[in-house]
Design a protein around this motif. Sequence first.
Motif, PDB file in Angstrom:
ATOM      1  N   TYR A 143      -1.156   4.719 -10.311  1.00  0.00           N
ATOM      2  CA  TYR A 143      -1.733   4.482  -8.988  1.00  0.00           C
ATOM      3  C   TYR A 143      -1.462   3.055  -8.525  1.00  0.00           C
ATOM      4  CZ  TYR A 143      -4.579   4.748  -4.873  1.00  0.00           C
ATOM      5  OH  TYR A 143      -4.967   4.750  -3.558  1.00  0.00           O
ATOM      6  N   TRP A 175      -8.724   6.727 -10.234  1.00  0.00           N
ATOM      7  CA  TRP A 175     -10.089   6.400  -9.808  1.00  0.00           C
ATOM      8  C   TRP A 175     -11.099   7.476 -10.205  1.00  0.00           C
ATOM      9  CZ3 TRP A 175     -11.860   1.873  -9.231  1.00  0.00           C
ATOM     10  CH2 TRP A 175     -11.097   0.852  -8.683  1.00  0.00           C
ATOM     11  N   PHE A 211      -9.129  -8.715  -2.562  1.00  0.00           N
ATOM     12  CA  PHE A 211      -8.575  -7.383  -2.787  1.00  0.00           C
ATOM     13  C   PHE A 211      -7.050  -7.447  -2.918  1.00  0.00           C
ATOM     14  CE2 PHE A 211     -11.760  -3.826  -1.413  1.00  0.00           C
ATOM     15  CZ  PHE A 211     -12.682  -4.299  -2.310  1.00  0.00           C
ATOM     16  N   SER A 212      -6.451  -6.272  -2.926  1.00  0.00           N
ATOM     17  CA  SER A 212      -5.017  -6.198  -3.206  1.00  0.00           C
ATOM     18  C   SER A 212      -4.158  -6.836  -2.128  1.00  0.00           C
ATOM     19  CB  SER A 212      -4.610  -4.745  -3.403  1.00  0.00           C
ATOM     20  OG  SER A 212      -5.108  -4.310  -4.648  1.00  0.00           O
ATOM     21  N   ARG A 257      -6.510  -2.754   4.796  1.00  0.00           N
ATOM     22  CA  ARG A 257      -6.260  -3.600   3.618  1.00  0.00           C
ATOM     23  C   ARG A 257      -4.887  -3.449   2.954  1.00  0.00           C
ATOM     24  NH1 ARG A 257     -10.303   0.162   2.048  1.00  0.00           N
ATOM     25  NH2 ARG A 257      -9.610   1.690   0.511  1.00  0.00           N
ATOM     26  N   ASP A 258      -4.723  -4.250   1.915  1.00  0.00           N
ATOM     27  CA  ASP A 258      -3.590  -4.222   0.983  1.00  0.00           C
ATOM     28  C   ASP A 258      -2.254  -4.604   1.633  1.00  0.00           C
ATOM     29  OD1 ASP A 258      -5.673  -3.274  -0.541  1.00  0.00           O
ATOM     30  OD2 ASP A 258      -4.998  -1.189  -0.537  1.00  0.00           O
ATOM     31  N   MET A 272     -13.960  -8.684  -6.862  1.00  0.00           N
ATOM     32  CA  MET A 272     -12.576  -8.777  -7.295  1.00  0.00           C
ATOM     33  C   MET A 272     -11.987 -10.173  -7.225  1.00  0.00           C
ATOM     34  SD  MET A 272     -11.085  -6.084  -8.419  1.00  0.00           S
ATOM     35  CE  MET A 272     -12.466  -5.506  -9.292  1.00  0.00           C
ATOM     36  N   ASN A 331      -7.679  -3.311 -12.076  1.00  0.00           N
ATOM     37  CA  ASN A 331      -7.024  -2.195 -11.397  1.00  0.00           C
ATOM     38  C   ASN A 331      -5.684  -2.631 -10.813  1.00  0.00           C
ATOM     39  OD1 ASN A 331      -9.586  -2.977  -9.691  1.00  0.00           O
ATOM     40  ND2 ASN A 331      -8.396  -1.982  -8.112  1.00  0.00           N
ATOM     41  N   ASP A 332      -5.435  -2.452  -9.557  1.00  0.00           N
ATOM     42  CA  ASP A 332      -4.087  -2.573  -8.978  1.00  0.00           C
ATOM     43  C   ASP A 332      -3.264  -3.801  -9.398  1.00  0.00           C
ATOM     44  OD1 ASP A 332      -5.648  -0.846  -7.510  1.00  0.00           O
ATOM     45  OD2 ASP A 332      -5.279  -1.799  -5.588  1.00  0.00           O
ATOM     46  N   GLU A 361      -3.781   3.617   0.878  1.00  0.00           N
ATOM     47  CA  GLU A 361      -3.982   2.281   0.315  1.00  0.00           C
ATOM     48  C   GLU A 361      -2.643   1.734  -0.191  1.00  0.00           C
ATOM     49  OE1 GLU A 361      -8.477   2.529  -1.515  1.00  0.00           O
ATOM     50  OE2 GLU A 361      -6.918   3.247  -2.830  1.00  0.00           O
ATOM     51  N   CYS A 362      -2.646   0.461  -0.502  1.00  0.00           N
ATOM     52  CA  CYS A 362      -1.523  -0.197  -1.192  1.00  0.00           C
ATOM     53  C   CYS A 362      -0.143   0.328  -0.807  1.00  0.00           C
ATOM     54  CB  CYS A 362      -1.699  -0.074  -2.706  1.00  0.00           C
ATOM     55  SG  CYS A 362      -3.203  -0.807  -3.314  1.00  0.00           S
ATOM     56  N   TRP A 376     -15.532  -1.919 -12.266  1.00  0.00           N
ATOM     57  CA  TRP A 376     -15.148  -2.611 -11.021  1.00  0.00           C
ATOM     58  C   TRP A 376     -16.293  -3.472 -10.497  1.00  0.00           C
ATOM     59  CZ3 TRP A 376     -16.354  -3.016  -5.825  1.00  0.00           C
ATOM     60  CH2 TRP A 376     -15.324  -3.435  -4.978  1.00  0.00           C
ATOM     61  N   GLN A 412      -5.815  -6.906  -9.703  1.00  0.00           N
ATOM     62  CA  GLN A 412      -7.227  -6.776  -9.360  1.00  0.00           C
ATOM     63  C   GLN A 412      -8.020  -6.923 -10.646  1.00  0.00           C
ATOM     64  OE1 GLN A 412      -8.908  -5.752  -5.945  1.00  0.00           O
ATOM     65  NE2 GLN A 412      -7.347  -7.339  -6.034  1.00  0.00           N
TER      66      GLN A 412
HETATM   67  C1  FRU Z   1      -6.793   0.570  -4.662  1.00  0.00           C
HETATM   68  C2  FRU Z   1      -7.857  -0.323  -4.070  1.00  0.00           C
HETATM   69  C3  FRU Z   1      -7.297  -1.132  -2.916  1.00  0.00           C
HETATM   70  C4  FRU Z   1      -8.213  -2.321  -2.870  1.00  0.00           C
HETATM   71  C5  FRU Z   1      -8.513  -2.555  -4.328  1.00  0.00           C
HETATM   72  C6  FRU Z   1      -9.899  -3.035  -4.600  1.00  0.00           C
HETATM   73  O1  FRU Z   1      -7.036   0.932  -5.969  1.00  0.00           O
HETATM   74  O2  FRU Z   1      -8.955   0.449  -3.667  1.00  0.00           O
HETATM   75  O3  FRU Z   1      -7.207  -0.407  -1.706  1.00  0.00           O
HETATM   76  O4  FRU Z   1      -7.609  -3.420  -2.272  1.00  0.00           O
HETATM   77  O5  FRU Z   1      -8.309  -1.315  -4.983  1.00  0.00           O
HETATM   78  O6  FRU Z   1     -10.058  -3.368  -5.941  1.00  0.00           O
END
Ligand code: FRU
Length: 478
Positions: free
Chosen positions: A265, A286, A78-79, A152-153, A49, A21-22, A204-205, A46, A38
């Motif tokens: 995203y 997602w 995570f991110s 996070r992120d 990670m 993912n990210d 997020e992010c 998923w 990720q």
């Molecule tokens: C965004 C997210 C982040 C998190 C990561 C987990 O897509 O949910 O907020 O750090 O993915 O994989």
Amino acid sequence: AVEREQYRPLIHFTPQKAWMNDPNGMVYLNGTYHLFYQYYPDSTVWGPMHWGHATSKDLLHWEHQPVALYPDSLGYIFSGSAVVDAANTSGFGKDGKAPLVAVFTQHDPKGEKQGKTDFQNQSIAFSFDAGKTWTKYAGNPVLKNPGIKDFRDPKVSWNDDVKKWIMTLATKDRITFYSSPDLKSWTKESEFGANVGAHGGVWECPDLFPLNYEGKKHWVLLVNLNPGGPNGGSATQYFVGSFDGHAFKPYQTDTRWADYGPDEYAGVTWSNTGDRKIFLGWMSNWQYAQVVPTKTWRSAMTIPRDIRLEKVGDKYFLASKPVDELSAIAEKPLVFQNVDANDKRIANMKLSGAARLDLNAAKAESFSITLLNDKGQKVVIGYDKVSNQYYIDRTASGKVSFEKSFAAKHLARRLSTKDELNLTLVIDVASVELFADNGLTVMTEIFFPDEDYSHVNLQSTGSFALTSLSYAKLKAGR
Ligand code: FRU
């Protein structure tokens, strides 16, 4: 020749296998673009990670690298982001070598299970071999959770006004800014966003960076949101404003989207690229990312995009375009000029693999561009003058039944107020990215036809005057 896997893009980054993912930790170092991401190497959905890693000289041809960061006793990785600590503020430097420092969230699945609220904390790691191997800091986590479930992120950058590192962190329904002299101890500066922007889901992010417009510096705050995007599910919103090293103040509080399509995203930018700002997003949503019909891997990244500010009236907007590096992989284009058409097909072009289409029209009139195969499966991209909207319709694009919201027509308002209209499409085996009006309106969309699309048709709806169209095959990036 090796047979190409179905839906494997030609010019977009994908992991060799398994779940992605990210984009994470994007940093430019000694002529190389680093992309971490990720990654869950053991499955196509998923899971725990890791940070995967790839490198590129031109943002298009990527070399896969070994997994960079593994989960540990503090949790999954995570991110997050990565910075070059050139002045060795962290003291991690060794024999005069500046460390590359990664800042990321550690997500503790045990704490989450136990119903705790403090299971996401920020940690750091450093590397002296350009991100191949990392040493996690013994004092992790460096920023402890104050009791906010979504914490996070971290996106970190050096701020020259206050001579400190600034961490932009997603904290549930807002952004919290922290500062640090050394990447190890963090002090809360301010919060932003509790009552502004889109709040259909968790923030997020984030990303925070300056962009110049006619010599004046403005700040852009990217905030990814899941769900609550303009066309459902996850999407990237942004604010333009000022940042004094302590707090962010938006010029306007209306909701803006970096990409109106469903499939961009977690988009953030590369660090250490000087005045150039390059954006990359995860090309999925997602809502259905874990059930899309690819077999050995899941998800791709968008095409990297150069971003800048544009003014419409007295407001600042973000505008994106595919990076200039893309022209190096374009073959000789097919060119059409000055075609006046009324309700008719203007051009029918062959498609195999990836292509780029650039169109200019003196007046914004309705038209559509269809990607199609011999089975009648299609994606229709266009502009509707009456509603003043761009759209991408993947209702009949092929495989759509894996998730109920996938088969849909998506809309995006035309932001430009100019008479003339221009549009660029970046087409790959399983995606299309629309950049309209020099990238003021962007839409990204993925699709899964039973057979690759083999044609691209341009059609007018009513009268349409084409000034120019250029269509070029893009050579495979790998
Ligand atoms: C965004 C997210 C982040 C998190 C990561 C987990 O897509 O949910 O907020 O750090 O993915 O994989």
